[in-house]
Design an enzyme around this catalytic site. Structure first.
Site, PDB file in Angstrom:
ATOM      1  N   TYR A 142       0.826  -1.215   0.000  1.00 26.94           N
ATOM      2  CA  TYR A 142       0.000   0.000   0.000  1.00 26.94           C
ATOM      3  C   TYR A 142       0.860   1.265   0.000  1.00 26.94           C
ATOM      4  O   TYR A 142       0.364   2.354  -0.268  1.00 26.94           O
ATOM      5  CB  TYR A 142      -0.944   0.034   1.215  1.00 26.94           C
ATOM      6  CG  TYR A 142      -2.032  -1.034   1.207  1.00 26.94           C
ATOM      7  CD1 TYR A 142      -2.193  -1.892   0.128  1.00 26.94           C
ATOM      8  CD2 TYR A 142      -2.892  -1.169   2.284  1.00 26.94           C
ATOM      9  CE1 TYR A 142      -3.175  -2.868   0.123  1.00 26.94           C
ATOM     10  CE2 TYR A 142      -3.881  -2.140   2.292  1.00 26.94           C
ATOM     11  CZ  TYR A 142      -4.008  -2.999   1.206  1.00 26.94           C
ATOM     12  OH  TYR A 142      -4.988  -3.956   1.214  1.00 26.94           O
ATOM     13  N   LYS A 191       3.264 -15.379   2.474  1.00 27.41           N
ATOM     14  CA  LYS A 191       3.154 -16.132   1.218  1.00 27.41           C
ATOM     15  C   LYS A 191       4.588 -16.476   0.816  1.00 27.41           C
ATOM     16  O   LYS A 191       5.070 -16.115  -0.264  1.00 27.41           O
ATOM     17  CB  LYS A 191       2.437 -15.245   0.178  1.00 27.41           C
ATOM     18  CG  LYS A 191       2.076 -15.936  -1.108  1.00 27.41           C
ATOM     19  CD  LYS A 191       0.942 -16.949  -0.980  1.00 27.41           C
ATOM     20  CE  LYS A 191       0.722 -17.657  -2.307  1.00 27.41           C
ATOM     21  NZ  LYS A 191      -0.052 -18.894  -2.189  1.00 27.41           N
ATOM     22  N   ASP A 223      -3.228 -18.128   1.886  1.00 27.21           N
ATOM     23  CA  ASP A 223      -4.394 -18.779   1.262  1.00 27.21           C
ATOM     24  C   ASP A 223      -4.991 -19.808   2.228  1.00 27.21           C
ATOM     25  O   ASP A 223      -6.214 -19.918   2.373  1.00 27.21           O
ATOM     26  CB  ASP A 223      -4.035 -19.405  -0.095  1.00 27.21           C
ATOM     27  CG  ASP A 223      -2.623 -19.957  -0.158  1.00 27.21           C
ATOM     28  OD1 ASP A 223      -1.909 -19.881   0.871  1.00 27.21           O
ATOM     29  OD2 ASP A 223      -2.226 -20.482  -1.211  1.00 27.21           O
ATOM     30  N   ASP A 247      -5.314  -6.539   6.099  1.00 23.57           N
ATOM     31  CA  ASP A 247      -6.507  -5.802   5.681  1.00 23.57           C
ATOM     32  C   ASP A 247      -7.609  -6.793   5.315  1.00 23.57           C
ATOM     33  O   ASP A 247      -8.754  -6.712   5.786  1.00 23.57           O
ATOM     34  CB  ASP A 247      -6.127  -4.945   4.454  1.00 23.57           C
ATOM     35  CG  ASP A 247      -7.224  -3.988   4.029  1.00 23.57           C
ATOM     36  OD1 ASP A 247      -8.230  -3.899   4.734  1.00 23.57           O
ATOM     37  OD2 ASP A 247      -7.063  -3.352   2.970  1.00 23.57           O
ATOM     38  N   ASP A 251     -10.982  -8.227   7.902  1.00 23.67           N
ATOM     39  CA  ASP A 251     -12.390  -8.080   7.512  1.00 23.67           C
ATOM     40  C   ASP A 251     -13.085  -9.435   7.497  1.00 23.67           C
ATOM     41  O   ASP A 251     -14.243  -9.552   7.901  1.00 23.67           O
ATOM     42  CB  ASP A 251     -12.511  -7.415   6.132  1.00 23.67           C
ATOM     43  CG  ASP A 251     -12.611  -5.902   6.261  1.00 23.67           C
ATOM     44  OD1 ASP A 251     -12.307  -5.390   7.352  1.00 23.67           O
ATOM     45  OD2 ASP A 251     -12.977  -5.241   5.275  1.00 23.67           O
TER      46      ASP A 251
END
Ligand code: NAD
Length: 355
Positions: A142, A191, A223, A247, A251
């Protein structure tokens, strides 16, 4: 203890829910013999209306001079047509940057009394869960180099993920510190089978883990983590991960609790000051109607007592009052399934009675 707390009420339901949390904090302060001073500052749409800016200088200075900051929420349809950099939400990034907040703590807990709100299968909800996501907040993709360029297939866009060892070390420490006052279990999510940044992440997290021999540290690929969160959420205690993975996963975790009006958060930086806020927005559809659920903001106040001031007993006192209210079947509209809901003020009163 003497505490000077900056209040950023913001817009929509922000003023109602922050006022509820202040009442609860005042009651706890009285009960435990602390002195709490609250100073309100403008932020978001309210600040735009009064000063033309979503984040006035005075607000930034007030927050930096305070011992801690409690935020409601910002934004609403009135300001939706303003250009991006003048919108209320811009103030959130501004205040986080000004306070150098690089750690985001997001607890997601399924209250036994609310297990019917959980969208997961009954046998999973029955086991309950209580996890804490520790998300890196100021680095990664980001904030990396980005842009457009000409590539093999013509115009292409790119974003870059970059993490320094220092950034990973400090977020890992935050996670291990949090685990020390919880169930001493950290799952680090990355990852590393594909990304170089994740390989540095994994190596660095394990170096920091060595400083916390009491805490179990394991790795999980992102994942798999996304699947495990809905398959077996009770396996998680503290989760530490990068900005983008955090992020998305936070959620996902909030959704499986089934109740947006219940979830608190903390953003921490170099100092213990921190910014405490509910994870939901300003809910303009219910603003001013005295039907908002104040619990997320009240629990954000409890997180402030725990993390900014080290007042564990006081934090638990608030959390227990919330548990007791829910166990007694007392509900605001968002968690009532249409039956006998009480308003924001009445819910605050019920919590105050139990402190
Ligand atoms: P929202 O979280 O405000 O609302 C989503 C839904 O949940 C609405 O139906 C709302 O009524 C309900 N809800 C939210 N909080 C509740 C509570 N405490 N009690 C009962 N019901 C509650 O999200 P949105 O509608 O997408 O956004 C509304 C505004 O809030 C927008 O301007 C958005 O930009 C802003 N926003 C601000 C923040 C923040 O300040 N941190 C975060 C998210 C959204």
């Amino acid at each position: 203890m003497k505490m000077n707390i900056a209040l950023l009420r913001g817009d929509g339901i922000g003023p109602e829910i922050v006022d509820s949390a202040v009442e609860v904090l005042k009651k706890v302060a009285d009960k435990f013999g602390h002195e709490m001073n609250f100073t309100p500052y403008l932020i978001g749409g309210a600040a735009i209306d009064a000063t033309g800016k979503p984040l006035p200088e005075e607000t930034v200075e007030g927050c930096l001079a305070s011992d801690s900051v409690l935020l409601g929420a910002v934004g609403g349809p009135k300001w939706d047509t303003l250009p991006g950099d003048q919108r209320p939400e811009k103030a959130l990034l501004g205040i986080r940057a000004a306070m150098e907040l690089y750690t985001n703590l997001r607890p997601a807990r399924l209250y036994p009394a609310l297990k019917d709100d959980c969208p997961l299968k009954a046998e999973i909800a029955e086991k309950g869960f209580d996890l804490l996501i520790v998300r890196e907040l100021t680095g990664g993709i980001y904030f990396g180099d980005r842009g457009y360029r000409e590539g093999k297939y013509g115009t292409e866009a790119y974003d870059t993920e970059c993490y320094s060892r220092v950034e990973i070390e400090r977020i890992a420490r935050a996670a291990f510190e949090a685990a020390m006052v919880r169930n001493k279990n950290v799952i680090s999510i990355d990852k590393a089978n594909v990304l170089e940044t994740s390989r540095l992440w994994r190596k660095t997290v394990h170096e920091i883990a060595a400083e916390y021999p009491e805490v179990t540290c394991t790795d999980m690929l992102v994942d798999n983590a996304a699947m495990q969160l809905v398959k077996n959420p009770s396996q998680f205690d503290v989760v530490v991960t990068s900005n983008m993975f955090g992020d998305i996963l936070s959620d996902e975790a909030s959704q499986i609790t089934g109740s947006i009006g219940m979830l608190a958060s903390a953003s921490l930086g170099k100092t213990k000051r921190g910014l405490y806020e509910p994870i939901h927005g300003s809910a303009p559809d219910i603003a001013g109607k005295d039907i908002a659920n104040p619990i997320a903001t009240i629990l954000s106040g409890a997180m402030m007592l725990r993390y900014a001031f080290g007042l564990e007993e006081e934090a638990l006192c608030i959390e227990k009052a919330v548990d007791d209210v829910l166990d007694a079947g007392i509900r605001t509209a968002d968690i009532s399934h249409g039956e006998g809901a009480i308003g924001c003020k009445a819910m605050t009163e019920e919590i105050l009675k139990r402190i």
